[in-house]
Enzyme design. Structure first.
Site, PDB file in Angstrom:
ATOM      1  N   LYS A  93       2.636 -59.552   2.689  1.00  0.00           N
ATOM      2  CA  LYS A  93       3.035 -58.515   3.653  1.00  0.00           C
ATOM      3  C   LYS A  93       3.179 -57.187   2.936  1.00  0.00           C
ATOM      4  O   LYS A  93       3.438 -57.132   1.723  1.00  0.00           O
ATOM      5  CB  LYS A  93       4.345 -58.866   4.373  1.00  0.00           C
ATOM      6  CG  LYS A  93       5.604 -59.000   3.483  1.00  0.00           C
ATOM      7  CD  LYS A  93       6.291 -57.684   3.136  1.00  0.00           C
ATOM      8  CE  LYS A  93       7.436 -57.886   2.160  1.00  0.00           C
ATOM      9  NZ  LYS A  93       7.787 -56.685   1.400  1.00  0.00           N
ATOM     10  N   PRO A 113       0.500 -61.741  -6.176  1.00  0.00           N
ATOM     11  CA  PRO A 113       1.309 -61.661  -7.396  1.00  0.00           C
ATOM     12  C   PRO A 113       2.796 -61.865  -7.092  1.00  0.00           C
ATOM     13  O   PRO A 113       3.269 -61.497  -6.011  1.00  0.00           O
ATOM     14  CB  PRO A 113       1.036 -60.252  -7.926  1.00  0.00           C
ATOM     15  CG  PRO A 113       0.393 -59.505  -6.816  1.00  0.00           C
ATOM     16  CD  PRO A 113      -0.218 -60.494  -5.887  1.00  0.00           C
ATOM     17  N   ALA A 166       6.918 -61.369  -7.619  1.00  0.00           N
ATOM     18  CA  ALA A 166       7.850 -60.257  -7.897  1.00  0.00           C
ATOM     19  C   ALA A 166       7.122 -58.917  -7.843  1.00  0.00           C
ATOM     20  O   ALA A 166       7.275 -58.062  -8.704  1.00  0.00           O
ATOM     21  CB  ALA A 166       8.542 -60.457  -9.244  1.00  0.00           C
ATOM     22  N   GLY A 214       6.715 -57.239  -4.605  1.00  0.00           N
ATOM     23  CA  GLY A 214       7.027 -56.542  -3.353  1.00  0.00           C
ATOM     24  C   GLY A 214       6.142 -56.949  -2.200  1.00  0.00           C
ATOM     25  O   GLY A 214       6.146 -56.324  -1.140  1.00  0.00           O
ATOM     26  N   ALA A 221       6.025 -60.224  -0.943  1.00  0.00           N
ATOM     27  CA  ALA A 221       6.568 -61.441  -0.312  1.00  0.00           C
ATOM     28  C   ALA A 221       5.749 -62.689  -0.659  1.00  0.00           C
ATOM     29  O   ALA A 221       5.615 -63.596   0.161  1.00  0.00           O
ATOM     30  CB  ALA A 221       6.690 -61.286   1.208  1.00  0.00           C
ATOM     31  N   GLY A 222       5.243 -62.741  -1.876  1.00  0.00           N
ATOM     32  CA  GLY A 222       4.427 -63.889  -2.283  1.00  0.00           C
ATOM     33  C   GLY A 222       5.204 -65.197  -2.225  1.00  0.00           C
ATOM     34  O   GLY A 222       4.703 -66.198  -1.691  1.00  0.00           O
ATOM     35  N   ASP A 266      12.416 -62.564   4.165  1.00  0.00           N
ATOM     36  CA  ASP A 266      11.026 -62.265   4.536  1.00  0.00           C
ATOM     37  C   ASP A 266      10.260 -63.490   5.035  1.00  0.00           C
ATOM     38  O   ASP A 266       9.110 -63.374   5.462  1.00  0.00           O
ATOM     39  CB  ASP A 266      10.255 -61.704   3.323  1.00  0.00           C
ATOM     40  CG  ASP A 266      10.668 -60.285   2.979  1.00  0.00           C
ATOM     41  OD1 ASP A 266      11.211 -59.583   3.852  1.00  0.00           O
ATOM     42  OD2 ASP A 266      10.418 -59.882   1.818  1.00  0.00           O
TER      43      ASP A 266
HETATM   44  O1  C5P Z   1      16.202 -63.251   1.107  1.00  0.00           O
HETATM   45  P1  C5P Z   1      15.615 -63.075  -0.254  1.00  0.00           P
HETATM   46  O2  C5P Z   1      16.019 -64.199  -1.177  1.00  0.00           O
HETATM   47  O3  C5P Z   1      14.143 -62.830  -0.254  1.00  0.00           O
HETATM   48  O4  C5P Z   1      16.274 -61.749  -0.840  1.00  0.00           O
HETATM   49  C1  C5P Z   1      16.272 -61.474  -2.210  1.00  0.00           C
HETATM   50  C2  C5P Z   1      17.345 -60.459  -2.531  1.00  0.00           C
HETATM   51  O5  C5P Z   1      16.971 -59.187  -1.990  1.00  0.00           O
HETATM   52  C3  C5P Z   1      18.707 -60.731  -1.936  1.00  0.00           C
HETATM   53  O6  C5P Z   1      19.442 -61.590  -2.756  1.00  0.00           O
HETATM   54  C4  C5P Z   1      19.323 -59.333  -1.903  1.00  0.00           C
HETATM   55  O7  C5P Z   1      19.748 -58.953  -3.186  1.00  0.00           O
HETATM   56  C5  C5P Z   1      18.107 -58.467  -1.573  1.00  0.00           C
HETATM   57  N1  C5P Z   1      17.993 -58.167  -0.131  1.00  0.00           N
HETATM   58  C6  C5P Z   1      18.924 -57.346   0.462  1.00  0.00           C
HETATM   59  N2  C5P Z   1      18.831 -57.074   1.796  1.00  0.00           N
HETATM   60  C7  C5P Z   1      17.814 -57.585   2.546  1.00  0.00           C
HETATM   61  C8  C5P Z   1      16.838 -58.413   1.952  1.00  0.00           C
HETATM   62  C9  C5P Z   1      16.956 -58.694   0.601  1.00  0.00           C
HETATM   63  O8  C5P Z   1      19.851 -56.864  -0.197  1.00  0.00           O
HETATM   64  N3  C5P Z   1      17.773 -57.300   3.848  1.00  0.00           N
END
Ligand code: C5P
Length: 314
Positions: A20, A109, A111, A113, A115-116, A151
């Site tokens: 994404k 890839p 990490a 950005g 959403a892999g 995501d």
């Molecule tokens: O949900 P996910 O594990 O992908 O999110 C990774 C990290 O990104 C979360 O632990 C948080 O630090 C940050 N995040 C956030 N607010 C969001 C989505 C992600 O702070 N809406």
């Protein structure tokens, strides 16, 4: 192993899930649960990982291959395996007596950005559901997806959608596509929590509730890339640039080479550039690759489908 004439092995399912990009990503305050309130416009693009699940006697196992396999965890903490455990718990499937061998081909890839990892989790949910014939209703799959990461619901849904809450509350957005993008992949990685933490450090608290500008939705609805380009926005971009200052040069180079718009994808470090059409995207991709500012440059298009079964054909 027997191979059927249809080309797939019995008890094997392959799913794909797309990367994404965020055409707009507005970030509000950090909430008590540690997540930030978001208003975002997601678009899935045609860069996808594929995930094959095969019934197996010995628990959950994962093998990773593909051009972006390096550094992807293959142990139990891989989010695709977490997704299969969550689905098994939800459906009552016993993984100890009836396990799964997972083969993951990484093209998105990690990490970056894009959403892999979330795409892999979404692919694992639909693949596991098909392998076990559990027919979990869509709404329940979306709830399981939200429990796995903010995501993941969008990676399940695909297309173009507005995300609110943590980014997990979705409403489909009308689009007249396709939109043509060029992705500049970086040779560094950015950890999403670190980028959000940098944003919190660098800006005052009590930002107003994030709301998407009607103009960005109108541009996407109209399929108007020229209007959309200057409206691309990402509140995480300054934080990503603070942590990876070289990205400024990447964004500037793409803009100088004629991109209609340039933006860091999600928490970065991938940069996305908007082009008027496929031909312009190919030209821009070649020029960006020639400029030597990115590890790799890809031309992609959106919207693409969400997580889906690709084999056996339905
Ligand atoms: O949900 P996910 O594990 O992908 O999110 C990774 C990290 O990104 C979360 O632990 C948080 O630090 C940050 N995040 C956030 N607010 C969001 C989505 C992600 O702070 N809406």
């Amino acid at each position: 192993m027997t191979v059927t004439t249809g080309g797939h092995r019995p008890g094997t399912v392959t799913a794909a899930a797309s990367a994404k990009i965020n055409l707009a990503l507005l970030v509000g305050d950090r909430r008590p649960d540690g997540y930030h309130a978001l208003a975002t416009l997601f678009q899935a693009v045609d860069l996808a990982d594929t995930l094959t699940v095969t019934g197996s006697a010995d628990g959950l196992r994962l093998a990773v291959d593909g051009p972006e396999a390096a550094g992807v965890p293959t142990g139990p903490d891989n989010i695709a395996l977490a997704a299969l455990r969550v689905l098994a718990r939800h459906t009552g499937h016993d993984l100890t007596s009836s396990g799964v061998a997972v083969g993951l081909t990484k093209r998105i890839p990690a990490a970056a950005g894009l959403a892999g990892g979330s795409a892999d989790a979404a692919a694992a949910l639909v693949a596991g559901d098909a392998l076990w014939h559990t027919r979990v209703p869509r709404a329940e799959l979306l709830d399981l997806a939200a429990a796995l990461g903010a995501d993941v619901p969008f990676c399940l849904a695909g297309g173009t959608a507005v995300g609110t809450g943590r980014g997990d509350l979705l409403a489909p957005a009308l689009t007249r596509g396709p939109f043509h993008w060029v992705l500049a992949l970086a040779d560094t990685r950015l950890a999403t929590p670190a980028v959000f933490a940098e944003l919190d450090r660098s800006r005052p608290r009590s930002t107003p509730e994030p709301v998407l500008a009607p103009a960005v939705l109108a541009a996407v609805r109209a399929g108007d890339a020229a209007a959309l380009g200057p409206l691309l926005v990402n509140d995480l971009q300054p934080a990503a640039l603070a942590l990876a200052p070289r990205l400024r040069q990447v964004l500037d180079t793409g803009t100088d080479l004629g991109a209609l718009g340039a933006v860091v994808c999600g928490s970065g470090p991938t940069c996305a550039f908007l082009a008027a059409d496929r031909k312009s995207a190919m030209r821009l991709a070649a020029a960006l690759a020639g400029a030597g500012v990115a590890r790799q440059v890809l031309a992609v298009a959106g919207p693409a489908a969400g997580a889906r079964i690709v084999s056996p054909a339905g």
